[in-house]
Enzyme design. Structure first.
Site, PDB file in Angstrom:
ATOM      1  N   LYS A 119       0.815  -1.213   0.000  1.00  0.00           N
ATOM      2  CA  LYS A 119       0.000   0.000   0.000  1.00  0.00           C
ATOM      3  C   LYS A 119       0.855   1.273   0.000  1.00  0.00           C
ATOM      4  O   LYS A 119       0.472   2.275  -0.594  1.00  0.00           O
ATOM      5  CB  LYS A 119      -0.929   0.008   1.219  1.00  0.00           C
ATOM      6  CG  LYS A 119      -2.074  -1.010   1.134  1.00  0.00           C
ATOM      7  CD  LYS A 119      -2.994  -0.869   2.341  1.00  0.00           C
ATOM      8  CE  LYS A 119      -3.765  -2.129   2.638  1.00  0.00           C
ATOM      9  NZ  LYS A 119      -4.979  -2.335   1.878  1.00  0.00           N
ATOM     10  N   GLU A 203      -2.630   6.703   8.252  1.00  0.00           N
ATOM     11  CA  GLU A 203      -3.426   7.608   7.422  1.00  0.00           C
ATOM     12  C   GLU A 203      -4.359   8.416   8.284  1.00  0.00           C
ATOM     13  O   GLU A 203      -4.803   7.946   9.334  1.00  0.00           O
ATOM     14  CB  GLU A 203      -4.332   6.777   6.486  1.00  0.00           C
ATOM     15  CG  GLU A 203      -3.723   6.466   5.173  1.00  0.00           C
ATOM     16  CD  GLU A 203      -4.645   5.634   4.288  1.00  0.00           C
ATOM     17  OE1 GLU A 203      -5.834   5.462   4.605  1.00  0.00           O
ATOM     18  OE2 GLU A 203      -4.132   5.160   3.267  1.00  0.00           O
ATOM     19  N   HIS A 238     -14.343  -3.571   8.447  1.00  0.00           N
ATOM     20  CA  HIS A 238     -13.664  -3.044   7.259  1.00  0.00           C
ATOM     21  C   HIS A 238     -13.751  -4.001   6.078  1.00  0.00           C
ATOM     22  O   HIS A 238     -12.902  -3.988   5.197  1.00  0.00           O
ATOM     23  CB  HIS A 238     -12.195  -2.714   7.532  1.00  0.00           C
ATOM     24  CG  HIS A 238     -12.017  -1.631   8.539  1.00  0.00           C
ATOM     25  ND1 HIS A 238     -12.465  -0.345   8.335  1.00  0.00           N
ATOM     26  CD2 HIS A 238     -11.467  -1.635   9.769  1.00  0.00           C
ATOM     27  CE1 HIS A 238     -12.179   0.380   9.397  1.00  0.00           C
ATOM     28  NE2 HIS A 238     -11.596  -0.373  10.290  1.00  0.00           N
ATOM     29  N   ARG A 300      -6.566  -7.749  -9.815  1.00  0.00           N
ATOM     30  CA  ARG A 300      -7.251  -9.029 -10.061  1.00  0.00           C
ATOM     31  C   ARG A 300      -8.729  -8.743 -10.235  1.00  0.00           C
ATOM     32  O   ARG A 300      -9.150  -7.594 -10.143  1.00  0.00           O
ATOM     33  CB  ARG A 300      -7.054  -9.938  -8.851  1.00  0.00           C
ATOM     34  CG  ARG A 300      -7.481  -9.219  -7.563  1.00  0.00           C
ATOM     35  CD  ARG A 300      -7.559 -10.094  -6.358  1.00  0.00           C
ATOM     36  NE  ARG A 300      -7.631  -9.327  -5.131  1.00  0.00           N
ATOM     37  CZ  ARG A 300      -8.733  -8.805  -4.622  1.00  0.00           C
ATOM     38  NH1 ARG A 300      -9.873  -8.959  -5.254  1.00  0.00           N
ATOM     39  NH2 ARG A 300      -8.715  -8.123  -3.498  1.00  0.00           N
TER      40      ARG A 300
HETATM   41  P1  ADP Z   1      -7.917  -3.815   2.779  1.00  0.00           P
HETATM   42  O1  ADP Z   1      -6.944  -3.908   1.655  1.00  0.00           O
HETATM   43  O2  ADP Z   1      -7.436  -4.514   4.017  1.00  0.00           O
HETATM   44  O3  ADP Z   1      -9.309  -4.207   2.402  1.00  0.00           O
HETATM   45  P2  ADP Z   1      -8.353  -0.993   2.363  1.00  0.00           P
HETATM   46  O4  ADP Z   1      -7.209  -0.061   2.333  1.00  0.00           O
HETATM   47  O5  ADP Z   1      -8.945  -1.400   1.059  1.00  0.00           O
HETATM   48  O6  ADP Z   1      -7.946  -2.279   3.203  1.00  0.00           O
HETATM   49  O7  ADP Z   1      -9.497  -0.393   3.286  1.00  0.00           O
HETATM   50  C1  ADP Z   1     -10.633  -1.152   3.641  1.00  0.00           C
HETATM   51  C2  ADP Z   1     -11.730  -0.233   4.162  1.00  0.00           C
HETATM   52  O8  ADP Z   1     -11.297   0.494   5.305  1.00  0.00           O
HETATM   53  C3  ADP Z   1     -12.173   0.842   3.183  1.00  0.00           C
HETATM   54  O9  ADP Z   1     -13.132   0.361   2.300  1.00  0.00           O
HETATM   55  C4  ADP Z   1     -12.723   1.897   4.117  1.00  0.00           C
HETATM   56  O10 ADP Z   1     -14.014   1.568   4.543  1.00  0.00           O
HETATM   57  C5  ADP Z   1     -11.846   1.810   5.314  1.00  0.00           C
HETATM   58  N1  ADP Z   1     -10.767   2.802   5.209  1.00  0.00           N
HETATM   59  C6  ADP Z   1      -9.590   2.659   4.584  1.00  0.00           C
HETATM   60  N2  ADP Z   1      -8.847   3.781   4.689  1.00  0.00           N
HETATM   61  C7  ADP Z   1      -9.566   4.653   5.414  1.00  0.00           C
HETATM   62  C8  ADP Z   1      -9.345   5.992   5.893  1.00  0.00           C
HETATM   63  N3  ADP Z   1      -8.211   6.632   5.653  1.00  0.00           N
HETATM   64  N4  ADP Z   1     -10.332   6.586   6.601  1.00  0.00           N
HETATM   65  C9  ADP Z   1     -11.479   5.928   6.890  1.00  0.00           C
HETATM   66  N5  ADP Z   1     -11.736   4.688   6.492  1.00  0.00           N
HETATM   67  C10 ADP Z   1     -10.806   4.045   5.755  1.00  0.00           C
END
Ligand code: ADP
Length: 674
Positions: A119, A203, A238, A300
Site C-alpha cells: 500500500k 493515514e 472493514h 485481479r
Molecule cells: P484492505 O486492503 O485490508 O481491504 P483498504 O485499504 O482497502 O484495506 O481499506 C478497507 C476499508 O477500510 C475501506 O473500504 C474503508 O471503509 C476503510 N478505510 C480505509 N482507509 C480509510 C481511511 N483513511 N479513513 C477511513 N476509512 C478508511
C-alpha cells in the site's frame, strides 16, 4: 469462433472457480480444477472437465502451493491459469513463474502486481502520477515512538494499516494517543501473522467516507477503459457485505473524473487485464464535488464484479481471457453504458450478534432463490456441503438487477425472503434488515452505516411464536410417525397397533411435553395430547388443535393448526429443531427438564473457544475482577483476531490457556465466577 486457449487451469475454489469454469466452457475452452482434501466433493470439482488433487485442506499446503499447481499445469498441457481472487491471484512470483514456463497468467504482469502490492509503494507511485492519496505517513521508520509522533502530527483519529494488508487485516482505527501503542501492537501482530510483513502506514481517518471503486480494464499496450464504479460502503470489520453499481447519487461529472483517474492509475504501471482502483470519498459535505483519494489498486478480479457485469452487460471473465490471449479490449469507452442498477449481498457463515464471528458447520438446508430474470446467484456449495475453518466462510453472492435502484432493492428483498438456509449461523437475517432499512433505501450510505444502525440491524431475538413452536413439535411427531411407519413396513405384522402411524403409540404417553429454548433464550414448553383427529397442543395456556396433513422428504410438512394450513420445513435432531417458515429460520434448542438456560453445559461463566485457533494474548489473571464486556483473551482464528470478552461481572478463575496455545473448538479457556 476460434478458440483462444485449448485448456485453462483454475487455481482457486468455491464460487469464483465455478464462475470462471462456466465462462470458459461457454467460450469452448477446456477446464482443469484443483482441489484439496476438504474439497474432494466440491461443486467446482464436479463442474470442471478435469480435476486434480493438490494436497491437504490447509491452503498453505494446497491452494497456495505455486509449485504443485504449476506442475499440474505443465503435466496437463494447459495454456493458461486463472487465479481467481485471494490465494495466488496477487502473487507476483507466481505470475512470473507461469510466464517463464510459457503458461499465460490470466492477470497483469508480475511487475504491475509488485508495484501495487504494497500500500505504501502504491501510494507513492500514485502521488507521482498526480492521483490524489489520503494524507498520512508512508516512511520506513517503524519505531513506535516515531509512528506515534507521526500520528500526532496527522491528527486523531488515524488509521493504522498494514502495508501488505488486505481483507481488513492488520488495520486499526485509533481515536486518541493513549490507545496508539496497543493498537499498533495488534495491527503489527495481525499483519505479521497474515502477510509475514509487519510494516504499517498511518493515514488520516476520514470521518464520513464512502468506498467507491472503479473497474478498469487495460490491454497492456497503453489502451484502457473504465466500466464505471461500485459502491462498497456497507462494511463490517472493514470488509464489504453489500455492494452496488452504480454508486447512489453519483453525478456523471464525478463518475468521469474518478473513471479517468483510475485509468490513469492503471496506465502509470502499464497495466494489463482487469483491475480495481479503490477510492475513499470524503462525503462530509455530500457526494457532489466531494474529494476522493486513491486507497489501493487490486490487480485481479474482485468478489463484487457481478454488479458491474449486470449493469454493463459484459462478462468480465471473458474480457480477462481475451486480453490474456492478446486480443484487444472488446469495447472502447464510448461503447460502454450503464443499464439499470445492481446490488450484491454476500451471504456468510457468520454470527452477526457475536461481532460477525465466522461460523462453521453443515448446510443442512440450502435453497438459494430461484428467480433467474432479475437474480443471479454465484455459489460454490450445495445443500449438505460444509463450511470449514480452512477457507473464507462465504456461502454465496446473491445479485439482483432492476431498472433503477428501487427495483433492484425490491428484487433483493424478494430473493432474500426466498432463500432458505439452516444448519449453521448465517448473516441472512442481518442482510434482510440492511436491505429493508429506510436509510439504505434512501441511498444514504457510508462506511459507518452498519455500526451506526447496529441496534436496528441486529435486533434482540424475539421469542418464538406459538405457531413456530407448534410446527417444531409437529415436526418431531411427524418424524416419529415416519419411523413407526417404516418399522411397520419392515415388520411381519404391519397391522399391529404398535405400528399405527396416525396417533396411538406405546412410546407416547397420552400426554407429553416437548421443552425448548428459543432464539431469545426463553424456555418454552408444548404440551401434547392425542385426539381423534390428531393432536392438541397447549402453549402458554393457549390450545391449538393440529393435524399433520402431509410429511414429505427432507423435513417438509403440511400441517393444519386451528383450521389454518401451514407449510414449513422442520429439521429435527436430538439437540435442536430448526423451523424454516415464511422466509425465516428459527432454531429451538431441545432440552431436558434439568437444563438451565442461564448456564451452558460447561457451567456458569465458562468462556470457550468459539472455533479452533491460537491464543495471541491474555489480558487478565486469575483472581482479577472484571466487568461485563471487558476483554479477556485474544484468539486468532481464520486468520483474524477475535477478542473474547466477559459475559458478566465477576472474578477470573481457572485461566488454563497460555499465550501461543493452540485450542480446539469449545475448549474452556477461563471461567468468570461470582
Ligand atoms: P484492505 O486492503 O485490508 O481491504 P483498504 O485499504 O482497502 O484495506 O481499506 C478497507 C476499508 O477500510 C475501506 O473500504 C474503508 O471503509 C476503510 N478505510 C480505509 N482507509 C480509510 C481511511 N483513511 N479513513 C477511513 N476509512 C478508511
Amino acid at each position: 469462433m476460434t478458440r483462444l486457449f485449448n485448456k485453462i487451469l483454475i487455481a482457486n475454489r468455491g464460487e469464483i472457480a465455478c464462475r470462471v469454469i462456466r465462462t470458459a466452457r461457454a467460450m469452448g475452452i477446456g477446464t482443469v480444477a484443483v482441489y484439496s482434501d476438504a474439497d474432494a466433493h466440491a461443486l467446482h470439482v464436479d463442474l470442471a472437465d478435469e480435476a486434480v488433487h493438490i494436497g491437504p485442506a490447509p491452503a498453505a499446503q494446497s491452494y497456495l502451493c505455486a509449485d504443485k499447481i504449476l506442475d499440474i499445469a505443465k503435466r496437463l498441457h494447459v495454456d493458461a491459469i486463472h487465479p481467481g481472487y485471494g490465494f495466488l491471484s496477487e502473487n507476483a512470483d507466481f505470475a512470473q513463474t507461469c510466464e517463464d514456463a510459457g503458461i499465460v497468467f490470466i492477470g497483469p504482469t508480475a511487475d504491475s502486481i509488485r508495484k501495487m502490492g504494497l500500500k505504501d509503494e502504491a501510494k507513492r507511485l500514485m502521488t507521482l502520477a498526480g492521483v490524489p492519496v489520503v494524507p498520512g505517513y508512508l516512511g520506513a521508520d517503524q519505531s513506535e515512538a516515531h509512528l506515534n509522533a507521526q500520528a500526532r502530527e496527522i491528527g486523531y483519529p488515524v488509521l493504522i494499516k498494514a502495508v501488505a494488508g488486505g481483507g481488513g487485516k492488520g488495520m486499526r482505527r485509533v481515536d486518541n494517543e493513549k490507545d496508539f501503542a496497543a493498537s499498533l501492537k495488534g495491527a503489527k501482530r495481525e499483519a505479521a501473522g497474515a502477510f509475514g510483513n509487519d510494516h504499517v502506514l498511518i493515514e488520516k481517518y476520514i470521518q464520513k467516507p464512502r468506498h467507491i471503486e472503479v473497474q478498469v480494464f487495460a490491454d497492456g499496450r497503453g489502451h484502457g477503459v473504465y466500466l464505471f464504479e461500485r459502491d462498497c460502503s456497507l462494511q463490517r470489520r472493514h470488509q464489504k457485505v453489500v455492494e452496488e453499481a452504480p454508486a447512489p447519487g453519483m453525478s456523471p461529472a464525478l463518475r468521469r473524473k474518478m473513471g479517468e483517474a483510475a485509468v490513469a492509475a492503471a496506465q502509470t504501471i502499464g497495466y494489463r487485464g482487469a483491475g480495481t482502483v479503490e477510492f475513499i470519498v470524503d462525503v462530509e459535505h455530500g457526494l457532489d464535488g466531494a474529494p476522493f483519494y486513491f486507497m489501493e489498486m487490486n490487480t485481479r478480479l474482485q468478489v463484487e464484479h457481478p454488479v458491474t457485469e449486470m449493469i454493463s452487460g459484459e462478462d468480465l471473465v471473458e474480457w480477462q481471457i481475451r486480453v490474456a490471449a492478446g486480443e484487444p479490449l472488446p469495447l472502447d469507452q464510448g461503447d460502454l453504458a450503464i443499464d439499470g442498477h445492481a446490488i450484491e449481498v454476500r451471504l456468510y457463515a457468520e454470527d452477526p450478534s457475536r461481532d460477525f464471528l465466522p461460523a462453521t458447520g453443515t448446510l443442512n438446508r440450502y435453497r438459494p432463490p430461484m428467480d433467474e430474470d432479475f437474480t443471479r446467484v454465484d455459489t460454490g456449495v450445495r445443500e449438505h456441503d460444509s463450511i470449514s475453518v480452512h477457507y473464507d466462510p462465504m456461502i454465496a453472492k446473491i445479485i439482483t438487477w432492476g431498472e433503477d435502484r428501487e427495483a433492484a432493492l425490491h428484487h433483493m428483498a424478494q430473493a432474500l425472503s426466498e432463500t432458505e438456509i439452516a444448519g449453521l449461523a448465517t448473516n441472512l437475517p442481518f442482510l434482510k434488515q440492511v436491505i429493508a432499512h429506510p436509510e439504505f433505501a434512501s441511498g444514504n450510505v457510508d462506511t459507518g452505516f452498519i455500526p451506526r444502525h447496529a441496534d436496528a440491524l441486529l435486533p434482540e431475538a424475539a421469542p418464538a411464536s406459538d405457531i413456530c413452536l407448534a410446527l417444531a413439535t409437529l415436526g418431531i411427531l411427524a418424524a416419529r410417525e415416519d419411523r413407526a411407519f417404516n418399522e411397520a413396513a419392515r415388520s411381519n405384522d404391519p397391522f399391529s397397533p404398535w405400528h399405527d402411524p396416525s396417533g396411538w403409540q406405546a412410546n407416547l404417553a397420552s400426554c407429553e411435553c416437548q421443552d425448548y429454548i428459543d432464539g431469545a433464550g426463553t424456555s418454552r414448553s408444548v404440551k401434547i395430547t392425542i385426539t381423534d383427529q390428531g393432536y392438541r397442543l397447549e402453549i402458554g395456556g393457549q390450545r391449538y388443535d393440529a393435524q399433520i396433513r402431509a410429511h414429505m422428504e427432507e423435513g417438509e410438512i403440511e400441517a393444519e393448526i386451528s383450521g389454518q394450513i401451514y407449510r414449513a420445513t422442520i429439521l429435527v435432531n436430538p439437540e435442536q429443531v430448526q423451523v424454516i417458515f415464511a422466509g425465516n429460520t428459527e432454531t429451538l434448542k431441545r432440552l431436558s427438564a434439568k437444563f438451565d438456560p442461564e448456564e451452558d453445559a460447561d457451567g456458569p461463566g465458562a468462556i470457550t473457544a468459539p472455533m479452533p485457533g491460537k491464543i495471541l494474548d491474555i489480558l487478565v489473571s486469575d483472581g482479577d475482577f472484571v466487568e461485563k464486556g471487558q476483554a479477556l483473551l485474544v484468539l486468532e482464528a481464520m486468520k483474524m483476531e477475535h477478542t473474547l470478552t466477559a459475559p458478566r461481572d465477576g472474578t477470573v478463575s481457572n485461566l488454563s490457556a497460555k499465550t501461543g496455545d493452540q485450542v480446539s473448538d469449545g475448549a474452556v479457556l477461563v471461567t468468570i465466577s461470582d
